[in-house]
Design a protein around this motif. Sequence first.
Motif, short mmCIF file in Angstrom:
data_model
loop_
_atom_site.label_atom_id
_atom_site.label_comp_id
_atom_site.label_asym_id
_atom_site.label_seq_id
_atom_site.Cartn_x
_atom_site.Cartn_y
_atom_site.Cartn_z
N TYR A 276 54.01 64.40 38.02
CA TYR A 276 55.36 64.17 37.51
C TYR A 276 55.35 63.17 36.35
CZ TYR A 276 56.94 66.35 41.81
OH TYR A 276 57.14 67.23 42.84
N GLU A 277 56.25 63.41 35.43
CA GLU A 277 56.51 62.45 34.35
C GLU A 277 58.01 62.41 34.15
OE1 GLU A 277 54.16 62.56 30.83
OE2 GLU A 277 52.35 63.19 31.87
N ASN A 278 58.70 61.84 35.14
CA ASN A 278 60.14 61.68 35.00
C ASN A 278 60.45 60.18 34.89
OD1 ASN A 278 59.90 60.73 37.67
ND2 ASN A 278 60.52 62.69 38.55
N ASN A 279 61.69 59.79 35.07
CA ASN A 279 62.06 58.39 34.87
C ASN A 279 61.91 57.58 36.14
OD1 ASN A 279 63.02 56.20 33.30
ND2 ASN A 279 65.08 56.47 34.14
N LEU A 280 61.29 58.12 37.16
CA LEU A 280 61.16 57.38 38.42
C LEU A 280 59.84 56.63 38.50
CD1 LEU A 280 62.58 59.96 41.00
CD2 LEU A 280 63.71 57.92 40.10
N ALA A 281 59.94 55.38 38.95
CA ALA A 281 58.74 54.58 39.20
C ALA A 281 58.37 54.62 40.67
CB ALA A 281 58.96 53.14 38.76
N SER A 282 59.37 54.73 41.55
CA SER A 282 59.09 54.82 42.98
C SER A 282 60.30 55.34 43.73
CB SER A 282 58.68 53.45 43.55
OG SER A 282 59.77 52.55 43.54
N VAL A 283 60.02 55.89 44.92
CA VAL A 283 61.06 56.31 45.85
C VAL A 283 60.67 55.79 47.22
CG1 VAL A 283 62.26 58.22 46.97
CG2 VAL A 283 61.62 58.41 44.56
N THR A 284 61.58 55.07 47.86
CA THR A 284 61.36 54.55 49.21
C THR A 284 62.29 55.26 50.17
OG1 THR A 284 60.68 52.36 48.43
CG2 THR A 284 61.46 52.51 50.70
N ILE A 285 61.75 55.70 51.30
CA ILE A 285 62.55 56.35 52.33
C ILE A 285 62.57 55.48 53.58
CG2 ILE A 285 62.89 58.41 53.75
CD1 ILE A 285 63.18 58.96 50.77
N VAL A 286 63.76 55.24 54.10
CA VAL A 286 63.95 54.50 55.35
C VAL A 286 64.42 55.51 56.39
CG1 VAL A 286 65.11 52.58 56.49
CG2 VAL A 286 64.62 52.46 54.03
N SER A 287 63.65 55.67 57.46
CA SER A 287 63.95 56.71 58.45
C SER A 287 63.42 56.31 59.82
CB SER A 287 63.33 58.04 58.02
OG SER A 287 61.92 57.90 57.86
N LYS A 288 63.88 57.01 60.85
CA LYS A 288 63.38 56.74 62.19
C LYS A 288 61.95 57.24 62.34
CE LYS A 288 67.83 56.72 64.58
NZ LYS A 288 68.67 57.35 65.65
N GLN A 289 61.67 58.40 61.76
CA GLN A 289 60.34 59.00 61.85
C GLN A 289 59.60 58.83 60.53
OE1 GLN A 289 59.20 60.29 64.79
NE2 GLN A 289 61.16 59.61 65.64
N SER A 290 58.38 58.32 60.61
CA SER A 290 57.60 58.09 59.39
C SER A 290 57.19 59.39 58.72
CB SER A 290 56.36 57.25 59.72
OG SER A 290 55.74 56.79 58.54
N VAL A 291 56.98 60.44 59.51
CA VAL A 291 56.61 61.74 58.92
C VAL A 291 57.74 62.24 58.03
CG1 VAL A 291 57.47 63.16 60.85
CG2 VAL A 291 55.61 64.00 59.40
#
Length: 356
Positions: A276-291
């Motif tokens: 990817y080469e978009n404008n995102l540096a990172s995405v963090t997901i907060v969830s009950k299940q790590s998968v």
Amino acid sequence: MKRCAALLAAGVAGLLLTGCGQKQAAPKLRPNNPYTDSEFSLGTICKVTVYDSGKQGAVKDGLKTIRHIDSEATLTRSGSVLDKINANAGIKPVRVPKDFWPLLKKAQYFSENSNGSFDMAIGAVTNLWKIGLPGARVPKPAEITAALPLVNWRDVQFNAKQRTVYLTKKGMRLDFGGIAKGWVADEVRRTLKKDGVTTAIIDLGGNVIVMGHSPKAPGRKWTVGIQDPKASRGTPLGTIHAANMSVVTAGTYEQYLMSHGHKYIYLFNAKTGYPYENNLASVTIVSKQSVDGDALSNAAFDKGLNGGLAYMNKKRHQDIEAIFVTNNNKVYITNGLKSDFKLVKGTKYRSGNFKA
């Protein structure tokens, strides 16, 4: 394997458990001297920390669980279950162990749910690049063109009765680098629970699960720092509070390949065969299940800022939230985190869609 970063600071809560209407004694914890051990597995440092007194053996059991699943899901070890499936692409179905089947079905679910933004059959492309592995290189355009028809999760056939998996085209490859660590983290948590653990931290190279509440400050949750994607590991740009949750970050700062002054990250667009080469540096997901966090961080990255926010806001009913960091130092968060997420003082990052 996907590298993700999250930082932990002490926060929350001793908790009285109740059963049959009567209070049970709170577990005895070791807030300042937990049992902890780590080892290299899944291509990263895996660490298990347990705060319950008398549960030192649970740490060993957790690490044993990691080793077991790594032997099945790795692409870098000959003879693994995944290696056998890929070796028989276009030849015959492969029967898989009972405990490996749920991981395969999870990968299928997220491939379909994200409309291919997460594609479990991305292996024909990642095997060309080998980013994060020996022999990493930029493939020739003709190689990528030849690999793209082999990247389609719909071409993976499952037979639940026989418990078999079949890649219908020769040259197809499954790659669970975008989901395996989350699956393993959840299995480690299950192992610790069986051992009677109530309070622990599971950190698989940044895939973090906080079990229970902080042993140090009754009444408050763990404070989890979100990694600054442009700084060294351990530098947070903001914080959230969490208990019994997973935090997973996919970003441009971990595994990458530098070639002729160009940076190629380890996250791949299944439609183009290129990182990817978009404008995102990172995405963090907060969830009950790590998968869930593992797969969704990849899927949200694929969809970009606007599409990713829209996609993740639809996950709120599942208690799943997201934090997007852009290359121009803006932070965007899903609606469910707007009352909790805080930027750290002095950070260069600014709010994109919430009140800082």
